[in-house]
Structures are given as C-alpha cells and as structure tokens.
Design an enzyme around this catalytic site. Structure first.
Site, short mmCIF file in Angstrom:
data_model
loop_
_atom_site.label_atom_id
_atom_site.label_comp_id
_atom_site.label_asym_id
_atom_site.label_seq_id
_atom_site.Cartn_x
_atom_site.Cartn_y
_atom_site.Cartn_z
N SER A 126 0.82 -1.20 0.00
CA SER A 126 0.00 0.00 0.00
C SER A 126 0.85 1.25 0.00
CB SER A 126 -0.91 0.03 1.22
OG SER A 126 -1.66 1.23 1.21
N LYS A 189 -4.21 -6.91 3.69
CA LYS A 189 -4.31 -5.80 2.72
C LYS A 189 -5.76 -5.56 2.33
CE LYS A 189 -3.05 -2.55 -0.15
NZ LYS A 189 -3.96 -2.36 -1.19
N HIS A 192 -7.26 -3.64 5.08
CA HIS A 192 -6.74 -2.26 4.94
C HIS A 192 -7.61 -1.49 3.94
CE1 HIS A 192 -4.48 0.64 2.51
NE2 HIS A 192 -3.75 0.90 3.56
N ASN A 193 -7.89 -2.12 2.81
CA ASN A 193 -8.67 -1.43 1.78
C ASN A 193 -10.11 -1.18 2.24
OD1 ASN A 193 -6.35 -1.72 0.31
ND2 ASN A 193 -7.41 -2.18 -1.59
N GLU A 196 -9.95 1.73 4.31
CA GLU A 196 -9.73 2.86 3.37
C GLU A 196 -11.07 3.33 2.79
OE1 GLU A 196 -6.57 2.16 0.33
OE2 GLU A 196 -8.14 2.53 -1.14
#
Ligand code: 6PG
Length: 470
Positions: A126, A189, A192-193, A196
């Site tokens: 990222s 990840k 994480h997104n 986000e």
C-alpha cells in the site's frame, strides 16, 4: 540481493526503482518491450536495473533460489503469469504476488506451487505510486522461510512506521513484518482497503454536511481540513490529501467541482464485506461505504429523482458557526469505530484460520507508508499490545461532548435529508456494542413463530419452542 520484477506499471516501476536504490540488482520484465526500454532509459542511472525480454531469460539470469515479484493485475493476469514463469523455476524459488489478489486465490495458488517446491508469498503493498518509490507499507504472508529470505531487502524498501515518535521513545521500525502463513498477507491488505473505503466515505460525508448545510467554500474546506490534518487526533494521509484536493485549481476552476459524483471501485471493499459476513464480523461502516459508491454510480437515476424534496426540519437546529467543530467530532469518532471494525476482522480471522498473526504488528505496519496511515493507529497498536491506557484513550475519545456532537451531526443529516450512511453506521455500531440489551429477543420470537427455529432463554439452559398461536 537479486530481484526479478514482472510488470512495469506505475507501482511495479516504482518498486523496481525503490529496490535498486536500496542496493538490489533488479532485473525487470514487461510484456511490451517498449515499456521496458523506456524504463531502463529513464532510470538505469538510479541503481542496478537491467532489462530482460523473456521470462526464460529472467529465470536464466537470476541465481537460485530466485526471488521474483509479480506486479500484475489481480485475477487472470496473475494466473497467466504464474503458469508462464513456472516451467523456468526450480525448487526453493520464491514468487511474490505484490498485487491486490483475493486471499483465497493466494491460498489456492500457494497450495499448487508448494507441490512443486515453489514458495508464493502473497504480499499486500500500500501507498500508491509515491509510496512504492519512497517507502510503502508491505504485508507479506506465506512460507516463513521464504519471508526470511526477502526480509533484508524489503525491510530497507519499506516506510518508517513512525514509532520513533512514540511518547515512550523507541527506535522506530519499518512498515514490513511477517504477517503469517497462507493468505494472511493479502487478507490484511484487503481489510486495509475496507478501512480505506470507510474513511474515504466518512470524509466525503463531512464534506457533504459542511458544503450543503454549512455553506462552506472549497477555500474554507481546504483550510479546515489542513488544520484538522495537523492535529494529534485526526492526523492522517487521507485528511492531508483531502485538504490539497479542496485547494486544487486548473484553468482557474476548482478541479473537485468538475468531477462527476460517481465513485468507482475495483472490488476490494466488497471483498472485505463478503469476508466479514463469512467470519460473522459486523463492519457496517465499510459496508455502507461500498453501498454509497454503488448508489453514487447511478447518477442518471439520482438526477431523475432529484425533484423529490425531503420533508425536512425547516429551521436550523444548530447554528452554522458550530458546524465545523461538531463535524470534526463526528468524523473522528466515526473513524475510530471504522478502525475498530477492521481490527475485529483481523482478530476473528486470525483465530479461525490459526494464522498466529500479531494484530498489534499489523496496526504498527499501517502507521506509515500506506493509505490508512494515521495518528490513531498508534493507540490501536498499543491497545492490541495490551496497553490499558491506549484502550482507555480510545474509549475516552468517544465519550462526553464529542459523542454528543457525533449524535448531533447524524441527527442533522436525518433532519435535513443529507445522506450520512457511514457516519450513522459507525454510530449504530458504537451504540450496539455498548447495549447490554438489544431487541433481538423479538427477532428470535418471530423466527420461532413462523419457523419453529427455537430460542434460548435468559434464565434457563436449553433450546425452547412456543406454540405462539395458542
Ligand atoms: C493502496 C490502495 C490501492 C488502491 C485500491 C483501491 O493501498 O495503495 O488501497 O491498492 O487504491 O485498489 O482501489 P478502488 O478504490 O478502485 O477499489
């Protein structure tokens, strides 16, 4: 160390340069050789960067055990790339998938490749194009011995985690750690997104209230967001870029005002909500953010229905001057509760998959380099390390006047017909988890009424059924 890199898109090219700047001998391959030539022409002077023009050539050049990072689009391109390179690999070689692959796909590929003695690390990266070059946050998962071989180079390439600035002192680490086996790196990840998506939507909702209800101009918003993004509680990459977005003009016009209000998505947000459902974790803010993008994308439909005026509260329930302050609280508390949802997804999956992941380490490697980096993560890191003061800090932030202001903003949205799906989802999430009693006893009664599904009782063990019609 030697590194092979396949795929010279923006992220791949910058990662190759980052590796070369950190002393690696990097051999790059791209499907179109013109791109490879242009890359070498522009950047060969930065370090040891060399072009190769076939996958066979790449594997011949690299010494065993080879380390090759794939920077290609998630999905079919990864499958195609692996099957093409596979005949040229030998036992012990390491492939790294640096794209946004689905963690279950990574696990399937790992199983297939392990049978041939090839290790596949699924590594979320990222930070966008600047991060890839100057220091991303990287989340690798898979075989531990393979991780150990790549660690010396990748740890140098990663962003600083900012822990040197911890109030307690500390040397400061890098945004790179062994996440765990299997698809855990890509899972992290994906989460994480999801976070986000949630934070971006929350910021957009703050913008909506301040623009429509507060009548704030882009200049005002630019100033407010710059101020917020410099504060201890709201400091974050997404706040910083938002402040810049408000200020940006082209040909004398604000760029933001020219952009169609329809958000795109590549799918990682939806994957996060899918996985959350699978693990039985509630992530209402993230789901609301995905829904909000879907609703925004139906621009023509919305325009058609825009004549429908809301039956809204006419008079100002709040003076306009207080809006920025109360929106600030609503934003901060909603964001805290979005991270909480993501951290919960990590904990539950970790337990169910037995990844032995250290969730505090994940919070740490998110503190620098990545899109969701923020000051709040320091408290999450410490809280997951068991620091009671950090948990208390997060709890305390959500209390008192700030909590009241959060409620005012959500109520204001409802009163005035301003959709605030993510902020209200965050507030409901917070309220649900602080409620000793919820009305789902009624849902249980209904289920038992029409489907004889049975229910548990508060005062007696067992499964009960009532004949409701008698
Ligand atoms: C990052 C980003 C990056 C990208 C996502 C989201 O961490 O650098 O998350 O991976 O922005 O793919 O893309 P969408 O918004 O298009 O789904």
């Amino acid at each position: 160390m030697q590194l092979g890199l396949i795929g010279l898109g923006t992220m791949g090219a910058n990662l190759a340069r980052n590796a070369a700047r950190n002393g690696a001998d990097v051999f790059v391959f791209n499907r179109t050789s013109e791109k490879t030539d242009a890359f070498i022409k522009d950047y060969a002077k930065e370090g040891s960067l060399e072009a190769v023009y076939s996958l066979a050539g790449l594997c011949k050049t690299l010494k065993s055990p080879r380390v090759i990072i794939l920077m290609v689009k998630a999905g079919d391109a990864v499958n195609a790339c692996i099957s093409e390179v596979l005949p040229h690999l030998s036992k012990g070689d390491i492939l790294i998938d640096g794209g946004n692959s689905h963690y279950r796909h990574t696990e399937r590929r790992q199983e297939e490749l392990e049978q041939k003695g090839i290790h596949l690390l699924g590594m979320g990266i990222s930070g966008g194009e600047v991060g890839a070059l100057e220091g991303p946050s990287m989340m690798p998962g898979g075989d531990k011995s393979a991780y150990e071989k790549i660690e010396p180079l990748f740890i140098k390439m990663a962003a600083d985690d900012g822990s040197a600035s911890l109030t307690t002192g500390g040397a400061g680490g890098k945004c790179f750690t062994y996440v765990g086996p299997g698809g855990s790196g890509h899972y992290v990840k994906m989460v994480h997104n999801g976070i986000e998506y949630g934070i971006m939507q929350l910021i957009a909702e703050a913008y909506h209230v301040l623009k429509v209800e507060g009548g704030l101009s882009n200049e005002d918003l630019g100033k407010i967001f710059a101020e917020w993004s410099a504060s201890d509680d709201l400091r974050s990459f997404l706040m910083e870029i938002t402040a810049k977005v408000f200020k940006k003009k082209e040909s004398g016009k604000f760029v933001l005002d020219q952009i169609k209000d329809a958000a795109g998505q590549k799918g990682t947000g939806k994957w996060t909500t899918d996985a959350a459902m699978e693990y039985g974790v509630a992530v209402p803010t993230i789901t609301a953010a995905v829904d909000a993008r879907i609703m925004s994308s139906t621009k023509e439909f919305r325009v058609m229905r825009s004549g429908i005026a809301p039956v809204s509260v006419e008079e100002d329930s709040l003076p306009k001057e207080v809006l920025p302050d109360i929106v600030r609280s609503a934003l901060e508390l909603s964001i805290i509760n979005t991270y909480a949802q993501g951290m919960q997804m990590l904990s539950v999956a970790n337990a169910k998959e037995d990844w032995q992941m250290q969730t505090s380490e994940v919070a740490r490697i998110w503190r620098g380099g990545c899109i969701i980096r923020s000051a709040i993560l320091e408290h999450y890191q410490k809280a997951f390390e068991g620091d009671k003061a950090a948990s208390e800090h997060l709890r305390e932030r959500c209390s008192g006047d700030r909590q009241l202001e959060w409620r005012h903003v959500v109520a204001l949205g409802a009163e005035r017909g301003i959709p605030l799906p993510a902020m209200s989802a965050s507030l409901s999430y917070y309220d649900s988890y602080r409620s000793a009693w919820l009305p789902q006893n009624l849902v249980q009664a209904q289920r038992d009424f029409f489907g004889a599904h049975g229910y548990e009782k508060l005062d007696e063990e067992g499964n009960f059924h009532t004949n409701w019609n008698l």
